[in-house]
Each structure stands twice: as C-alpha cells, then as structure tokens.
Motif scaffolding. Structure first.
Motif, mmCIF file in Angstrom:
data_model
loop_
_atom_site.group_PDB
_atom_site.id
_atom_site.type_symbol
_atom_site.label_atom_id
_atom_site.label_comp_id
_atom_site.label_asym_id
_atom_site.label_seq_id
_atom_site.Cartn_x
_atom_site.Cartn_y
_atom_site.Cartn_z
ATOM 1 N N ARG A 64 1.007 -1.290 0.129
ATOM 2 C CA ARG A 64 -0.089 0.140 0.385
ATOM 3 C C ARG A 64 0.679 1.396 -0.102
ATOM 4 N N SER A 65 1.895 1.453 -0.884
ATOM 5 C CA SER A 65 2.868 2.812 -0.846
ATOM 6 C C SER A 65 2.773 2.964 -1.978
ATOM 7 N N ILE A 66 3.029 3.829 -2.577
ATOM 8 C CA ILE A 66 2.075 4.419 -4.303
ATOM 9 C C ILE A 66 3.628 4.743 -4.286
ATOM 10 N N ALA A 67 4.766 5.176 -2.980
ATOM 11 C CA ALA A 67 6.662 4.771 -4.545
ATOM 12 C C ALA A 67 6.813 3.520 -4.203
ATOM 13 N N LEU A 68 6.468 3.442 -3.103
ATOM 14 C CA LEU A 68 6.915 1.501 -3.856
ATOM 15 C C LEU A 68 7.084 1.141 -5.173
ATOM 16 N N SER A 69 5.378 1.444 -5.388
ATOM 17 C CA SER A 69 4.581 0.445 -6.421
ATOM 18 C C SER A 69 5.233 1.013 -8.207
ATOM 19 N N LEU A 70 4.994 2.581 -7.823
ATOM 20 C CA LEU A 70 5.571 3.800 -8.955
ATOM 21 C C LEU A 70 7.354 2.948 -9.445
ATOM 22 N N VAL A 71 7.834 3.346 -8.134
ATOM 23 C CA VAL A 71 9.461 2.859 -8.548
ATOM 24 C C VAL A 71 9.470 1.577 -8.886
ATOM 25 N N GLY A 72 8.978 0.571 -8.605
ATOM 26 C CA GLY A 72 9.344 -0.631 -8.998
ATOM 27 C C GLY A 72 8.591 -0.820 -10.018
ATOM 28 N N GLY A 73 7.628 -0.601 -10.525
ATOM 29 C CA GLY A 73 6.750 -1.034 -11.621
ATOM 30 C C GLY A 73 7.848 -0.441 -13.212
ATOM 31 N N THR A 74 7.836 1.109 -12.190
ATOM 32 C CA THR A 74 8.212 1.331 -13.611
ATOM 33 C C THR A 74 10.388 0.686 -13.628
ATOM 34 N N GLY A 75 10.608 0.373 -12.600
ATOM 35 C CA GLY A 75 11.782 -0.289 -12.889
ATOM 36 C C GLY A 75 11.723 -1.540 -13.128
ATOM 37 N N VAL A 76 10.352 -2.704 -13.226
ATOM 38 C CA VAL A 76 10.318 -3.520 -14.276
ATOM 39 C C VAL A 76 10.574 -3.460 -15.936
ATOM 40 N N TYR A 77 8.691 -2.327 -15.900
ATOM 41 C CA TYR A 77 9.086 -2.197 -17.108
ATOM 42 C C TYR A 77 10.906 -2.178 -17.983
ATOM 43 N N VAL A 78 10.824 -1.100 -16.850
ATOM 44 C CA VAL A 78 12.674 -0.750 -18.132
ATOM 45 C C VAL A 78 13.116 -1.887 -17.930
ATOM 46 N N ALA A 79 13.644 -2.662 -16.802
ATOM 47 C CA ALA A 79 14.074 -3.985 -16.634
ATOM 48 C C ALA A 79 13.559 -4.596 -18.385
ATOM 49 N N ALA A 80 12.585 -5.337 -18.082
ATOM 50 C CA ALA A 80 11.942 -5.723 -19.782
ATOM 51 C C ALA A 80 12.490 -5.012 -20.866
ATOM 52 N N SER A 81 12.427 -3.867 -20.635
ATOM 53 C CA SER A 81 12.643 -2.818 -22.223
ATOM 54 C C SER A 81 13.174 -3.373 -22.540
ATOM 55 N N LEU A 82 14.783 -3.126 -21.407
ATOM 56 C CA LEU A 82 15.796 -3.283 -21.746
ATOM 57 C C LEU A 82 16.203 -5.129 -22.360
ATOM 58 N N LEU A 83 15.527 -5.588 -21.413
ATOM 59 C CA LEU A 83 16.291 -7.448 -22.311
ATOM 60 C C LEU A 83 15.785 -7.009 -23.415
#
Length: 107
Positions: A86-105
């Motif tokens: 239930r943390s907006i900051a964690l979900s925002l950073v985590g979701g963005t990180g997964v998206y960027v990592a998957a895009s790069l891979l």
C-alpha cells in the motif's frame, strides 16, 4: 537558445503554477460542508484515473511480445507491490523498474 538562468526561471514558474493547481481544490473547499457529489467523486476518481492511465499506457502495444511483455510486467508489478505494501512510492518505482528492465532485456 535559452540561457541556464532563463531555463531555471521557466522551470520555477511552471513548478509554482503546478503546485498552485494541486493546492487550489483543498484551499477552496476548506470549511465547506460535505456534498454528496464530492463524496462520490472522492471515492471513484482514483480508480477512474488509474483506468485511464492504464488505457493510455497500453495504446501503443502491438501483438509482438517485445511490445506487450514490458507493459504487462510493469502493470503487474505495480499492482502487486501496491496490494502488498500500500505504498504509492514503492509501487511506482518498482513498476517502472520492472518495465525498464523488461524493455532493455527484450529490446
């Protein structure tokens, strides 16, 4: 070409306007009695905004896995992290990180 000082002034003006626009509803509605319409909007708007953001995000997706896998991973990670902590900051950073990592891979 703009000088660094002109860019700094422009950023400061835009930041001040943005802050004022975010603050205005709270200032204007302070001390007023609750209204049914405002109560309804306060309950339904967050979900409505999220639906619009997800739809906008998925507008450029094609049938190629390199297109949709990063989006699906980012959205899934964002939802899972938010439901977990239930943390907006964690979900925002985590979701963005997964998206960027998957895009790069996959890119």
């Amino acid at each position: 070409m703009l000088s660094p000082a002109e860019i700094a002034v422009a950023v400061a003006v835009v930041a001040a306007i943005t802050f004022a626009c975010r603050l205005a509803p709270f200032v204007l509605l302070r001390g007023r009695p609750a209204r049914p319409l405002l109560d309804f909007l306060s309950r339904t708007m967050p979900l409505g905004v999220m639906v619009v953001l997800v739809a906008y995000t998925l507008a450029g997706v094609t049938s190629s896995p390199t297109s949709w896998v990063p989006y699906l991973g980012g959205i899934g990670a964002t939802a899972a992290l938010h439901l977990w902590r239930r943390s907006i900051a964690l979900s925002l950073v985590g979701g963005t990180g997964v998206y960027v990592a998957a895009s790069l891979l996959l890119g």
